[in-house]
Scaffold this motif. Structure first.
Motif, PDB file in Angstrom:
ATOM      1  N   ILE A   1       0.839  -1.198   0.000  1.00 46.67           N
ATOM      2  CA  ILE A   1       0.000   0.000   0.000  1.00 46.67           C
ATOM      3  C   ILE A   1       0.872   1.246   0.000  1.00 46.67           C
TER       4      ILE A   1
ATOM      5  N   GLU B   1      -9.654  -7.627 -11.989  1.00 46.35           N
ATOM      6  CA  GLU B   1      -9.538  -6.243 -12.437  1.00 46.35           C
ATOM      7  C   GLU B   1      -9.674  -6.151 -13.948  1.00 46.35           C
TER       8      GLU B   1
ATOM      9  N   ILE C   1     -13.891  -6.473  -3.211  1.00 41.65           N
ATOM     10  CA  ILE C   1     -12.745  -5.561  -3.205  1.00 41.65           C
ATOM     11  C   ILE C   1     -11.718  -6.040  -2.183  1.00 41.65           C
TER      12      ILE C   1
ATOM     13  N   ARG D   1      -3.921  -9.350  -4.256  1.00 43.93           N
ATOM     14  CA  ARG D   1      -2.999  -8.589  -5.102  1.00 43.93           C
ATOM     15  C   ARG D   1      -1.921  -7.908  -4.278  1.00 43.93           C
ATOM     16  N   GLY D   2      -2.204  -7.649  -3.023  1.00 40.82           N
ATOM     17  CA  GLY D   2      -1.272  -6.871  -2.216  1.00 40.82           C
ATOM     18  C   GLY D   2      -0.279  -7.711  -1.436  1.00 40.82           C
TER      19      GLY D   2
ATOM     20  N   GLU E   1      -7.942  -7.026  -3.153  1.00 40.43           N
ATOM     21  CA  GLU E   1      -6.791  -6.284  -2.632  1.00 40.43           C
ATOM     22  C   GLU E   1      -5.896  -7.170  -1.788  1.00 40.43           C
TER      23      GLU E   1
END
Lengths: 263, 230, 224
Positions: free
Chosen positions: B209, C106, C51, C58-59, C55
């Motif tokens: 992030i 996405e 979401i 993907r994160g 996330e």
């Protein structure tokens, strides 16, 4: 103009987009079987009227009745409430729309473009839908193009298919939103011919937003001049085009009519 | 005990708190490996890109084939290749560098593509106009092409840096003590994998992030039309 | 340099690699559409959930996800009183599939949103329901848009399968490491391995190109 046989009635309709008031307390009636041409400068609200009728846009206040029933409202236990999706779906069946950019489904053949909705919305069998598609393709003169994809057709041909597609749903009211504005000049005629034949051979109520003044004059029973969200003047075409009563109408028409009172 | 820090297994909460500094040491290694790998990728990518755009086909085609080969083979295998094969030919690198080199090679295939796309995105017409004005090629490149290509290249490169960070754990197979291998060691010794691995997941989320936000910041701050030259 | 004798175990490993790749690609495809379309749903809880999943996957690093599913999930299960030990194949396919699915989501979302509004309006004018519009009008037009990105993701997934060797699955990379351990002949084995992955990737890319052409047939017929 305010009799009870109106198939479309707008009463004090207000429509805003953000800070702009596009329709400002509009009163507007159309009778069954009437062919009405709507003219006016861009931004005057003409397309918005059609889009509201087709339920693509809602209204901020006022009432609209189509075929005697409220459009954007419904009755629940005798109370008038904003319309739910089910009611809107019922009302949509009264109207068919032809768009400026044709909006054919590119991934479907011409025939499938026309049969898809009758089969999956009206519940027709494949055979019935194909027969209907053939009937309307004949009407618009494109029966031999049924297996082509939209990208293989000219603009004029695509728009004629779009007309057939809308007609196949058997609406009572046909809405044309500047149907020839996106066409090359030499293709305009074939589309206007189809619309003219429609107006002569069918009982449909037709609302036509257009810049083709000559055409509007030929096919319409009444012409409405819109400006800034209101009807400035409305009259049969011979009256409005040759002797417009309002100054704004005259100003607008000056740009279009070259020869005065040409029949 | 790891890195000289011991952990507290009295309760789950105490355990988590006590291993945090150990995991953060691993995070540091992760970041270091990412940056070194990124720098290698940027350099090698530039070399590859210039080879690929060479006019002689004898040069550009092998370069393109090599790029495709690197792109389509796994990082893990490339890493093993470097780790076991290089010493056989007399090149002995510390594991960290081998890992960073593997990362750099794998991602050079991607960065070379970014360079190529960025350069090509500067409209041909501009270059032709510059030539018509008789500007020398070196100047055309520095003053016309580069300032316009850079704002398009940097955000894409930033995204690849984030990807590199997510690929660093692969280096654990050659005993580089990044975050994941640290967590696994703790798990092997305490049989509690849940807390260390979940914390690593959380730390990764924070890392990506922050890094993505940084990349986006750069993207916004760089004017799309090109770096202004007064 | 005995590469002929290496090829038998490597080919056995290649078969495992292929199976894992196919299964995880299928899981990934389903996840891509489920998460991508779920993200566009009008139900806020559903879209927020999608979401979050997107996330999350993907994160974080794929290897972290794989290790978590294989090592940490059983511990989590113990706490809940459930037996959540996943066999390596399942942990591998799940981690790979969900990871690639999050990226694919996405792509799906972007392609669906790229379908022009005018198409939705034309369909609405014909009185289709929102669900009909999504499945008959929007999705068929979105899918050809997704194919190039899906092709890249498929190759990426193939490369990622090598990681399952780290939880003991006998795929190509695992076999190669076994051979190297035994023979110390690193150069031959790993060169061979690299070329085998390259070959599989080329085949996969050709396959994806064929699919691309198949779903985009109606686009190819445009007249100039």
């Amino acid at each position: 103009m305010n009799d009870n046989n109106a198939i479309i009635r707008f009463e004090k309709v207000v429509k805003r987009f953000g800070d702009t008031t596009v329709l400002d307390g509009l009163d507007f009636d159309v009778h069954a079987g009437e062919k009405v041409a709507i003219i006016g400068p861009s931004g005057s609200g003409k397309s918005t009227v059609l889009r509201i009728l087709m339920t693509l846009e809602g209204i901020d206040s006022g009432m609209i009745h189509v075929a005697g029933k409220p459009l954007w409202h419904q009755y629940r236990n005798d109370q008038l409430v904003p319309a739910g999706e089910a009611h809107l779906r019922e009302m949509r069946k009264e109207m068919g729309m032809v768009f400026q950019q044709f909006n054919l489904f590119p991934h479907m053949t011409v025939r499938r473009n026309i049969t898809e909705a009758p089969m999956h919305v009206l519940g027709l069998s494949r055979k019935q839908a194909r027969e209907r598609a053939h009937e309307y393709l004949e009407l618009v003169g494109l029966a031999d193009q049924a297996d082509k994809f939209p990208s293989q057709l000219s603009g004029g041909q695509q728009q004629r298919v779009a007309i057939a597609r809308a007609l196949a749903m058997h609406p009572n009211i046909m809405l044309f939103d500047e149907p020839t504005s996106a066409l090359d000049p030499e293709l305009v005629g074939e589309v206007l011919n189809v619309i003219q034949r429609l107006s002569e051979e069918h009982d449909l109520t037709m609302l036509l937003v257009t810049h083709e003044m000559q055409f509007a004059r030929e096919i319409s029973d009444r012409v409405c001049f819109f400006d800034q969200g209101r009807i400035v003047e409305q009259a049969p075409p011979e009256e409005l085009f040759s002797e417009p009563r309002e100054e704004r109408t005259r100003e607008f028409l000056k740009g279009f009519l070259k020869a005065s009172s040409a029949a | 005990m790891l890195f000289g820090i011991s952990w507290d297994t009295s309760s789950n909460g105490a355990f988590a708190v006590s291993i945090l500094p150990i995991l953060l040491r691993g995070l540091l290694v992760t970041i270091e490996a990412s940056i070194v790998g990124f720098v290698i990728a940027l350099t090698l990518g530039l070399a590859l890109a210039s080879l690929k755009s060479n006019r002689r086909r004898a040069v550009s085609w092998p370069a393109r084939l090599l790029t495709e080969f690197i792109r389509d083979t796994p990082l893990l295998v490339q890493l093993f290749f470097l780790y076991y094969v290089l010493p056989d030919y007399g090149v002995v690198l510390p594991a960290f560098l081998t890992g960073a080199l593997a990362l750099g090679i794998q991602y050079s295939a991607y960065t070379s593509e970014v360079y190529r796309a960025g350069l090509e995105s500067v409209l041909r017409g501009q270059i032709e106009a510059a030539r018509a004005l008789d500007l020398p090629p070196g100047r055309i490149f520095r003053v016309i092409v580069l300032p316009q290509a850079v704002p398009r290249i940097i955000p894409a490169l930033g995204n690849y840096l984030v990807s590199i960070m997510k690929d660093v754990p692969v280096l654990s197979v050659v005993s580089v003590l990044e975050m994941l291998s640290v967590a696994k060691i703790i798990g092997d010794r305490t049989f509690n994998y849940l807390i260390p691995l979940s914390m690593v997941g959380g730390l990764y989320l924070v890392l990506t992030i922050v890094a993505s936000a940084g990349a986006r910041y750069l993207d916004i701050r760089l004017p799309k039309r090109g770096l202004p030259l007064r | 340099m005995d590469w002929l004798s290496y090829s038998e175990p490597l080919l056995e490993g290649a078969w495992i690699t292929a199976q894992i790749a196919v299964m995880s690609t299928l899981v990934g495809a389903v996840a891509s559409f489920a998460l991508g379309m779920g993200r566009l749903a009008r139900n806020r809880a559903l879209s927020m959930f999608c979401i979050a999943v997107i996330e999350l996957f993907r994160g974080t690093s794929l290897l972290v996800q794989l290790f978590w599913l294989y090592f940490a999930l059983p511990v989590f299960g113990q706490i809940l009183g459930l037996d959540l030990r996943l066999p390596p194949v399942m942990a591998g396919v799940l981690a790979l599939g969900l990871n690639i699915g999050a990226y694919g989501a996405e792509v799906v979302r972007g392609a669906i949103q790229a379908v022009p509004r005018s198409q939705h309006e034309a369909a609405k004018a014909l009185d289709f329901t929102p669900r009909q519009i999504m499945w008959r009008i929007a999705l068929p037009q979105a899918i050809p848009e997704m194919m190039p990105s899906f092709s890249n993701l498929a190759v990426q997934n193939l490369k990622d399968t090598a990681l399952v060797s780290l939880i003991g699955l006998g795929d190509m990379a695992f076999r190669a490491e076994q051979i190297r351990n035994f023979t110390q002949d690193s150069t031959t084995v790993y060169t061979l391995l690299l070329f085998m992955y390259f070959g599989m990737a080329l085949v996969l890319m050709a396959l994806m190109k064929t699919m691309e052409r198949a779903v985009g047939r109606w686009r190819a017929t445009a007249r100039i």
